[in-house]
Motif scaffolding. Structure first.
Motif, PDB file in Angstrom:
ATOM      1  N   ARG A 154      15.486  -8.053  -7.495  1.00 42.11           N
ATOM      2  CA  ARG A 154      15.420  -8.701  -8.814  1.00 42.11           C
ATOM      3  C   ARG A 154      15.455  -7.287  -9.996  1.00 42.11           C
ATOM      4  NH1 ARG A 154      12.801 -14.173 -11.084  1.00 42.11           N
ATOM      5  NH2 ARG A 154      14.070 -14.529 -12.895  1.00 42.11           N
ATOM      6  N   LEU A 197      17.774 -15.781  -0.740  1.00 44.58           N
ATOM      7  CA  LEU A 197      16.724 -16.027  -1.854  1.00 44.58           C
ATOM      8  C   LEU A 197      15.874 -15.102  -1.813  1.00 44.58           C
ATOM      9  CD1 LEU A 197      15.290 -17.906  -4.136  1.00 44.58           C
ATOM     10  CD2 LEU A 197      14.269 -19.039  -2.145  1.00 44.58           C
ATOM     11  N   GLU A 198      15.535 -14.520  -0.459  1.00 43.06           N
ATOM     12  CA  GLU A 198      14.533 -13.319  -0.144  1.00 43.06           C
ATOM     13  C   GLU A 198      15.117 -12.132  -0.771  1.00 43.06           C
ATOM     14  OE1 GLU A 198      12.666 -12.856   3.569  1.00 43.06           O
ATOM     15  OE2 GLU A 198      12.801 -14.994   4.020  1.00 43.06           O
ATOM     16  N   ARG A 199      16.477 -11.907  -0.439  1.00 45.82           N
ATOM     17  CA  ARG A 199      17.114 -10.844  -1.026  1.00 45.82           C
ATOM     18  C   ARG A 199      17.015 -10.641  -2.780  1.00 45.82           C
ATOM     19  NH1 ARG A 199      16.287  -7.383   0.527  1.00 45.82           N
ATOM     20  NH2 ARG A 199      18.191  -6.067   0.223  1.00 45.82           N
ATOM     21  N   LEU A 200      17.366 -11.921  -3.058  1.00 41.50           N
ATOM     22  CA  LEU A 200      17.311 -12.047  -4.693  1.00 41.50           C
ATOM     23  C   LEU A 200      16.164 -11.506  -5.254  1.00 41.50           C
ATOM     24  CD1 LEU A 200      19.389 -15.038  -5.301  1.00 41.50           C
ATOM     25  CD2 LEU A 200      20.182 -13.014  -5.950  1.00 41.50           C
ATOM     26  N   ARG A 201      15.051 -12.008  -4.586  1.00 40.69           N
ATOM     27  CA  ARG A 201      13.704 -11.550  -5.159  1.00 40.69           C
ATOM     28  C   ARG A 201      13.436 -10.392  -4.930  1.00 40.69           C
ATOM     29  NH1 ARG A 201      10.784 -17.170  -2.376  1.00 40.69           N
ATOM     30  NH2 ARG A 201      10.523 -18.325  -4.462  1.00 40.69           N
ATOM     31  N   ASP A 202      13.943  -9.671  -3.774  1.00 40.21           N
ATOM     32  CA  ASP A 202      13.611  -8.371  -3.410  1.00 40.21           C
ATOM     33  C   ASP A 202      14.187  -7.361  -4.433  1.00 40.21           C
ATOM     34  OD1 ASP A 202      12.236  -6.255  -1.966  1.00 40.21           O
ATOM     35  OD2 ASP A 202      14.408  -5.920  -0.980  1.00 40.21           O
ATOM     36  N   LEU A 205      16.201 -18.014 -10.573  1.00 42.96           N
ATOM     37  CA  LEU A 205      17.292 -17.553  -9.760  1.00 42.96           C
ATOM     38  C   LEU A 205      18.458 -18.659  -9.442  1.00 42.96           C
ATOM     39  CD1 LEU A 205      14.840 -15.602  -6.917  1.00 42.96           C
ATOM     40  CD2 LEU A 205      16.546 -14.485  -8.955  1.00 42.96           C
ATOM     41  N   ARG A 250      16.806 -19.244   4.083  1.00 47.22           N
ATOM     42  CA  ARG A 250      16.610 -18.911   2.950  1.00 47.22           C
ATOM     43  C   ARG A 250      16.680 -17.256   2.678  1.00 47.22           C
ATOM     44  NH1 ARG A 250      12.904 -22.807  -0.273  1.00 47.22           N
ATOM     45  NH2 ARG A 250      14.574 -22.945  -1.786  1.00 47.22           N
ATOM     46  N   SER A 254       9.819 -21.919 -12.763  1.00 52.11           N
ATOM     47  CA  SER A 254       9.465 -21.280 -11.703  1.00 52.11           C
ATOM     48  C   SER A 254      10.271 -20.227 -11.451  1.00 52.11           C
ATOM     49  CB  SER A 254       9.494 -22.047 -10.181  1.00 52.11           C
ATOM     50  OG  SER A 254      10.732 -22.326 -10.062  1.00 52.11           O
ATOM     51  N   ASP A 255       9.794 -19.182 -10.384  1.00 52.57           N
ATOM     52  CA  ASP A 255      10.550 -17.795 -10.236  1.00 52.57           C
ATOM     53  C   ASP A 255      11.803 -18.216  -9.574  1.00 52.57           C
ATOM     54  OD1 ASP A 255      10.769 -14.992  -9.609  1.00 52.57           O
ATOM     55  OD2 ASP A 255      10.650 -15.700  -7.487  1.00 52.57           O
ATOM     56  N   GLU A 256      11.840 -19.259  -8.457  1.00 58.33           N
ATOM     57  CA  GLU A 256      13.081 -19.578  -7.747  1.00 58.33           C
ATOM     58  C   GLU A 256      13.636 -20.259  -8.620  1.00 58.33           C
ATOM     59  OE1 GLU A 256      14.421 -22.383  -3.990  1.00 58.33           O
ATOM     60  OE2 GLU A 256      12.181 -21.809  -4.240  1.00 58.33           O
TER      61      GLU A 256
END
Length: 402
Positions: A168, A161-166, A66, A158, A61-63
């Protein structure tokens, strides 16, 4: 998805959560008395409800991808020469983080990192690091709990995690990883400030959660506003300084005019223990080393502000006087030579004088043309540290001064 059930070494609270042992408070481990220990407070009725422990995401998965990146950075951090291995230090930090994190304790791994800047961070996979510059600057365990609780708040919500996704797909992603793996130990803070900053809403959430976690563990929530205010004042000591450009923590946690007022409001009517004696006992064996790193950091205005604040609590402390005197000497603005001389003479006269105080005083006298005073101070340095790495050079200086 499989629940992470492993327990890390040294986490008494993890064992207690599993019903395997009786808790021994960190206050007792650090040498504090039972009378100084904060009693465990029950959750407040309108307080934050901790979420269930997070399942480890599927690697596909995407998460999960990460998390795998964070796992890789954590493996590097475990082997890093920057990791501090003072006996008991990481156990102490882990114990504090576990008390704050409650049922999330089994998923938290805390690493002490030798980096002379005020910073703590927590990755989505539960890896937390606490930098030595933060440990030098907090006055008590409650202030340390304020920062660690704030980072746990980001973790529980989380936010990271949001910042990492944003980011990436952005060029700043590698710098973001550096915050967790010491790859970009100092890095370009200015470049990170915009891309990596938490939003104000995230900051408010983390502040609220951190203060609530402090209440539950019996720490004085009023110290949260104090620690942030102390850091901001230190960073503003340099003429024209912008905290978001000078602090790796404020690059990702922007200071705002409302910040201290918000923390003050959150702690109205609150009380608790500060844990000053326990923290001083824990940090004492490391402080000389941390002050040496602070001098090498090369930010004398901030060092003067920091040591002046610490000396107001510990007047006459020889290590602090040496550190401030050396900062004055290196800064070298109008009037600094006299200020450096006063501090270094006071430090050198103390029975607890660090050897480097004599060396710094000798250099100051030599630069001022006072050869006799320089010789005396150099001789005292060699007597205090005959096997110092620069002993041969100092003996050569003595010959030249004669």
């Amino acid at each position: 998805m499989k629940r992470r059930t492993w327990l890390h070494q040294g986490c008494a609270h993890c064992l207690a959560l599993a019903g395997l042992t009786q808790l021994r408070p960190a206050w007792a481990q650090a040498g504090g008395s039972a009378a100084s220990a904060p009693a465990s407070a029950p959750p407040v009725a309108d307080g934050y409800a901790l979420p269930p422990r997070f399942d480890r995401p599927d690697l596909a998965s995407d998460e999960g991808g990460l998390w795998a990146m964070m796992d890789r950075e954590e493996r590097r951090l475990r082997r890093s020469p920057f990791r501090m291995r003072e006996p008991g230090l990481e156990d102490y930090l882990t114990d504090l983080a576990c008390r704050l994190g409650g049922n999330h304790c089994p998923d938290i791994r805390v690493y002490a990192v030798r980096a002379p800047f005020f910073n703590a961070s927590m990755a989505p996979n539960g890896m937390m690091q606490v930098w030595s510059g933060l440990m030098l600057r907090v006055d008590n365990e409650a202030q340390l709990a304020a920062v660690i609780g704030h980072e746990i708040g980001h973790y529980l919500q989380r936010h990271t995690l949001e910042r990492l996704r944003d980011i990436r797909a952005r060029s700043a992603f590698g710098q973001f990883l550096g915050l967790f793996g010491v790859v970009g130990l100092i890095g370009s803070i200015a470049n990170m400030a915009g891309a990596l900053a938490f939003s104000r809403d995230h900051e408010r959430e983390a502040d609220r959660i951190g203060v609530d976690l402090m209440r539950r563990t019996g720490h004085d929530p009023r110290e949260a506003a104090t620690v942030w205010g102390n850091l901001l004042a230190e960073l503003q000591a340099t003429p024209g300084a912008d905290p978001t450009q000078e602090s790796i923590l404020f690059a990702t946690h922007p200071p705002s005019a409302e910040r201290r007022d918000t923390l003050d409001a959150l702690s109205i009517g609150a009380s608790g223990e500060k844990g000053e004696a326990a923290w001083r006992t824990r940090i004492a064996p490391l402080r000389r080393e941390l002050l040496a790193d602070e001098i090498k950091r090369g930010r004398p205005y901030e060092t003067v502000a920091l040591t002046t604040r610490l000396l107001s609590r510990e007047p006459g402390d020889a290590e602090l006087l040496y550190c401030r005197g050396e900062a004055y000497r290196r800064r070298g603005v109008d009037g600094d030579a006299a200020l450096a001389l006063a501090d270094l003479q006071a430090a050198s006269a103390s029975p607890q004088a660090p050897p480097m105080a004599h060396r710094a005083l000798a250099t100051l006298h030599r630069d001022a043309g006072d050869k006799a005073a320089a010789r005396t101070a150099f001789e005292r340095y060699l007597a205090a540290a005959p096997d110092a790495p620069d002993a041969a050079m100092i003996r050569q200086n003595l010959e030249e001064l004669r």
